[in-house]
Design a protein around this motif. Structure first.
Motif, PDB file in Angstrom:
ATOM      1  N   UNK A  48      47.528  48.965  32.265  1.00  8.22           N
ATOM      2  CA  UNK A  48      48.056  47.615  31.562  1.00  8.22           C
ATOM      3  C   UNK A  48      47.542  48.341  30.224  1.00  8.22           C
ATOM      4  N   UNK A  68      34.233  35.817  30.638  1.00 13.88           N
ATOM      5  CA  UNK A  68      35.257  35.351  29.847  1.00 13.88           C
ATOM      6  C   UNK A  68      35.674  33.682  30.482  1.00 13.88           C
ATOM      7  N   UNK A  85      40.207  34.102  39.714  1.00 18.41           N
ATOM      8  CA  UNK A  85      41.408  34.836  39.416  1.00 18.41           C
ATOM      9  C   UNK A  85      42.005  35.450  40.478  1.00 18.41           C
ATOM     10  N   UNK A  94      39.257  41.066  36.420  1.00 19.32           N
ATOM     11  CA  UNK A  94      40.052  41.548  35.325  1.00 19.32           C
ATOM     12  C   UNK A  94      39.209  41.786  34.302  1.00 19.32           C
ATOM     13  N   UNK A 118      53.941  43.749  27.705  1.00 17.93           N
ATOM     14  CA  UNK A 118      54.121  42.915  26.561  1.00 17.93           C
ATOM     15  C   UNK A 118      54.420  43.537  25.264  1.00 17.93           C
ATOM     16  N   UNK A 154      38.250  33.684  20.038  1.00 12.28           N
ATOM     17  CA  UNK A 154      38.367  34.869  20.960  1.00 12.28           C
ATOM     18  C   UNK A 154      38.722  34.252  22.312  1.00 12.28           C
ATOM     19  N   UNK A 203      40.687  34.143  26.391  1.00 17.19           N
ATOM     20  CA  UNK A 203      41.203  34.996  27.605  1.00 17.19           C
ATOM     21  C   UNK A 203      42.014  33.980  28.273  1.00 17.19           C
ATOM     22  N   UNK A 204      43.148  34.410  28.746  1.00 17.91           N
ATOM     23  CA  UNK A 204      44.376  33.708  29.264  1.00 17.91           C
ATOM     24  C   UNK A 204      44.607  33.999  30.716  1.00 17.91           C
ATOM     25  N   UNK A 205      44.680  33.109  31.869  1.00 15.82           N
ATOM     26  CA  UNK A 205      45.444  33.619  33.014  1.00 15.82           C
ATOM     27  C   UNK A 205      46.342  32.657  33.515  1.00 15.82           C
ATOM     28  N   UNK A 239      48.213  40.485  30.957  1.00 12.39           N
ATOM     29  CA  UNK A 239      47.144  39.868  30.193  1.00 12.39           C
ATOM     30  C   UNK A 239      47.415  38.499  29.747  1.00 12.39           C
ATOM     31  N   UNK A 240      48.246  38.377  28.741  1.00 16.10           N
ATOM     32  CA  UNK A 240      48.530  37.017  28.302  1.00 16.10           C
ATOM     33  C   UNK A 240      50.127  36.660  28.275  1.00 16.10           C
ATOM     34  N   UNK A 241      50.716  36.913  29.329  1.00 22.50           N
ATOM     35  CA  UNK A 241      52.084  37.098  29.605  1.00 22.50           C
ATOM     36  C   UNK A 241      52.515  36.667  31.051  1.00 22.50           C
ATOM     37  N   UNK A 296      45.336  28.844  32.282  1.00 18.82           N
ATOM     38  CA  UNK A 296      43.898  28.795  32.253  1.00 18.82           C
ATOM     39  C   UNK A 296      43.409  29.549  31.129  1.00 18.82           C
ATOM     40  N   UNK A 338      40.169  30.193  28.309  1.00 22.27           N
ATOM     41  CA  UNK A 338      39.020  30.066  28.062  1.00 22.27           C
ATOM     42  C   UNK A 338      38.722  30.562  26.487  1.00 22.27           C
ATOM     43  N   UNK A 382      36.345  31.081  22.909  1.00 24.37           N
ATOM     44  CA  UNK A 382      34.782  31.327  22.523  1.00 24.37           C
ATOM     45  C   UNK A 382      35.003  31.433  20.989  1.00 24.37           C
ATOM     46  N   UNK A 402      37.042  25.623  27.525  1.00 26.11           N
ATOM     47  CA  UNK A 402      38.288  25.840  28.543  1.00 26.11           C
ATOM     48  C   UNK A 402      39.173  24.747  28.320  1.00 26.11           C
TER      49      UNK A 402
END
Lengths: 388, 388, 388
Positions: free
Chosen positions: A95, A279, A292, A318, B96, C61, C63-65, C96-98, C190, C192, C194, C203
């Motif tokens: 990744x 995170x 996760x 992750x 991505x 900042x 983080x995405x799941x 990661x974000x997708x 999901x 979070x 920061x 979150x």
């Protein structure tokens, strides 16, 4: 034309500067200088020393690659004795700024397309076919209902679904985590940064790091702060969490690399600083949808050519690598802007002292008489009289 | 009450403006205007023309998709004659902002779970079982030691490990690169950008690009600067590197798309500018941990249902697409802020000239007398005397 | 030494403040106050109230799941009756974000390495072997030409290629989309966030969201604005597009999460705002290279150990989760900077009024006489005479 020239000459050859009252008073003089000093200290201290207002700044452009190492063995009734290596537990294989390491799993082997009873829950338990609507599918269904009510086990009947069969039973997450040995896996992070404005680039494998050192070192905030190899257990611990707890339901760890650089100084002082943060931190008392996980499958083809698959619900950690930082270098433009603003702020000192001198001091009327010259709108004679 | 009204009336109906000394001197006058001109030129030239201080700016929001095309053939003793297409060499199939193209590989076919000798190195070569600690596993191990010392080949004995067997032999990276034909593969980059503040969006496939042109063009900085199809070899070459060298151990290439747009002008002038940079550049004399590679496996099931896998250590080039840029458009607010700051800076001219006139010029005492009025703190009579 | 002390004493104990003309005129006084009021209103209104200039700000900042849910059935002649679940249609399994969800596909089963005729198009149709150059490969080729011209079907001959055979026939994209049922799939996001400067994290699963609510809710801008579960059809619809149209050729949807927070107020007011935008929007009349697709393969091993694969050209929707936002909190430093700048801007009022009073008003000569004191360069006697 002549008038125009006169105006131009006046404009060019006359210099206008304010007339000043010089008050010879120790009290007022010292106060004035003190206020000016404060403003000057603020401008120099804050804008120049602290915020480095004389520097042009640039944000970091970064590229990250990661590589995990480590082997684990498991011995279960379903899979027997089995060795897990990088190609097994890193998903997907690569990744951009991230790496997922599987630490726990629910594995469902030999699934085929077919019909089988759903897992029993509120909506799927049934008494007869009448309870099951053919073609329906809820949010949490594993397949499409066929409309029949069949035995799930000796005692419970559930609606039958067309699905990959048998359906996954995810009611119990293995505890302790299946790959609990992942705590000792290591993660090599290679990071190249670039400050485009200054054409300055550097990597986190510093020039003084040798191949020998890189083969044996492990990051430690005190003893090896520049070793780019991290033990997974230590990362989680540094963030104040327990690896074995996190391994069960998974989670997300941020590996933050900070590259704050003052390029007016030698480039060898521009160094990465690592920090770690969980995170997906959650409130202990508000434990909705924790951890996760995701599902993936390995597809096989059996002797008859029919497709089978092994479904894996992978829990794991992750690791997101977050690179940030700013570089600054002396530049004439921001310096001049800040000097100008600072001088403008000095004017505030006069305003403040004026308020004190002409409104608060005993001799304010005497001073005011010296500072002000009153001009009446219509009575021209009066204007001169009140002066001096 | 009456006094309060008087104060209010004075506050509202009196206008205070500084008294000015107008010095009729060509030298001083011209100097003053020159300094003012310089400051004005700086404010207008830098803040307005260069930095476009009259514009509000916005950062780009972008989405990127990529698509590789190309076929390569290889002919080796292990794999025989084989054709490689997109589904074979792009791993994972989609990302991505990134695309990995495999250019070299170490392939280990038909691995199964079992026991086999480790690769010989300092820590694994052994004389007898006593040298091998059962259950141990180093950072670079392929498996868990069983505690036995077995023959690796005719002459060398190494510790046996429980692992996917046979273990990968990665001592020699194929040279030249296995898929050296990747130099002629092409990469289509589709990029949509959006400036949220101005609700302006555009794609890098410009309105004047036809389907026919898109099918045949290849990016060239001079002849086809807006064709979004890149030949891999050309990308690496533009960054000043050799594709065939880079293909052997892999690396990371940045494809930078710059969208700097002045939205006060017609939108057709808002165009993407491409540039290429190697993101993992390394010092030639400090070659620690070079290139880019990762491992992945394809899993098979044999006749008996046992799992086999083909392990591939993939070397290759990861193309990171980095989109950046700023758009600006006229806005009254930043204009006023900058006009205000500019006027404030003009005051600096007076300060500078004052220093010269009242401290450096010959007639400074004469001029000072005109500018200053001295007021003594206690001797009120003196205050008036020294004026004029 | 003594002179030096005198200068220092003068510097410390003298206070200099400009001499002021106070013009007692209602017109001019009111105008001056009005201009000052305008500038003050601008400084306070814009800088402090609107732009919150008294706050220090920080960028988010995040983080995405993501997790998709849903099952679809298809019934085609090639594949028969088949159920599709998450592990089948999400490719790769995690990003990661997708998240990519396959909605349509061209499937080519049982490909093996071999030789077969190319798809007929302009460059591949041939009359005899003379038309086919052995070893050649175009941009859109599926393999390397063998140099032979063979029958593609009863009527057309095309050049033979060494490739994965049979080659994919992608001339017709299935319509309606193969997995058109994906409209009802759901996506749990999901997130979070920061703010490092303020050490504030939150979150998107808010504290008042219960597990029960989370199991049953679906996002709706009006009724459920904080439910993090989205129906795919609704996402596309909210962005003003048709899911069934988009499903055929694929596309990219942005799920934007905006976290603008005023941390001077209670943290429960810091809430996510969701919005949706199609990121690959295209001009209707300029339909070059639409949609989003990529190819991947599942590899099998047949009885003889030879490798076969199923090639899938996957069309689908990629959901990019874009998190942005700013948090602000009171801080003394930016407050002082802005107060200072505001005071400096007040000086502009005097400049403006001076221009009006001394250049535009009828009594300008009378006022000028009061404000200015003319000093001639060489004729010292004249300087004093004109002053009052």
């Amino acid at each position: 034309m002549a008038g125009c020239c006169a105006v131009l000459a006046a404009f060019l050859f006359e210099y206008d500067t304010p007339r000043i009252v010089l008050i010879r008073s120790r009290k007022v003089g010292l106060m004035n200088r003190a206020v000016q000093l404060l403003i000057l200290a603020y401008v120099i201290g804050w804008v120049f020393v602290w915020e480095k207002g004389y520097q042009e700044t640039d944000s970091v452009v970064s590229s990250v690659t990661t590589k995990a190492k480590g082997v684990a063995v498991t011995n279960t009734s379903t899979l027997g004795f089995r060795v897990w290596d990088v190609a097994d537990y890193v998903i997907p294989a690569q990744e951009e700024n991230s790496l997922f390491i599987m630490t726990n799993m629910i594995i469902t082997v030999n699934q085929t397309q077919g019909s089988c009873p759903e897992l029993p829950d509120k909506t799927t338990v049934c008494k007869s076919d009448a309870n099951c609507v053919a073609g329906s599918s809820g949010t949490h269904s594993n397949g499409i209902a066929t409309g029949r009510c069949v035995l799930f086990n000796g005692t419970v009947k559930t609606c039958e679904v067309a699905a990959w069969c048998p359906v996954e039973d995810n009611t119990h997450v293995p505890e302790p985590a299946f790959l609990k040995a992942a705590e000792n896996f290591t993660l090599l992070v290679k990071n190249n940064i670039w400050y485009p404005k200054f054409n300055f680039s550097k990597r986190n494998i510093l020039p003084n790091i040798t191949t020998t050192y890189l083969k044996s070192c492990t990051y430690d905030a005190v003893t090896d702060p520049f070793c780019p190899i991290f033990r997974l257990g230590k990362i989680v611990e540094s963030a104040g969490h327990s690896f074995q707890d996190m391994a069960i339901e998974g989670g997300i760890m941020g590996i933050q690399i900070n590259w704050d650089c003052n390029l007016d100084r030698t480039s060898s002082l521009c160094l990465p600083r690592y920090s770690f943060r969980r995170l997906d931190t959650r409130d202990v008392d508000h434990n909705v949808s924790p951890g996760y996980n995701f599902r993936f499958a390995k597809y096989y083809s059996d002797l008859t050519g029919a497709e089978r698959r092994t479904l894996i619900k992978a829990y794991g950690i992750r690791f997101d690598i977050i690179v940030f930082g700013k570089a600054g270098k002396f530049d004439i433009i921001p310096t001049m802007i800040n000097v100008g603003s600072g001088l403008a702020l000095l004017g505030v000192a006069t305003v403040l002292c004026d308020v004190i001198v002409f409104y608060c001091m005993k001799k304010r009327y005497y001073y005011r008489e010296k500072k002000y010259k009153y001009v009446e709108d219509y009575e021209q004679g009066l204007g001169g009289k009140m002066d001096q």
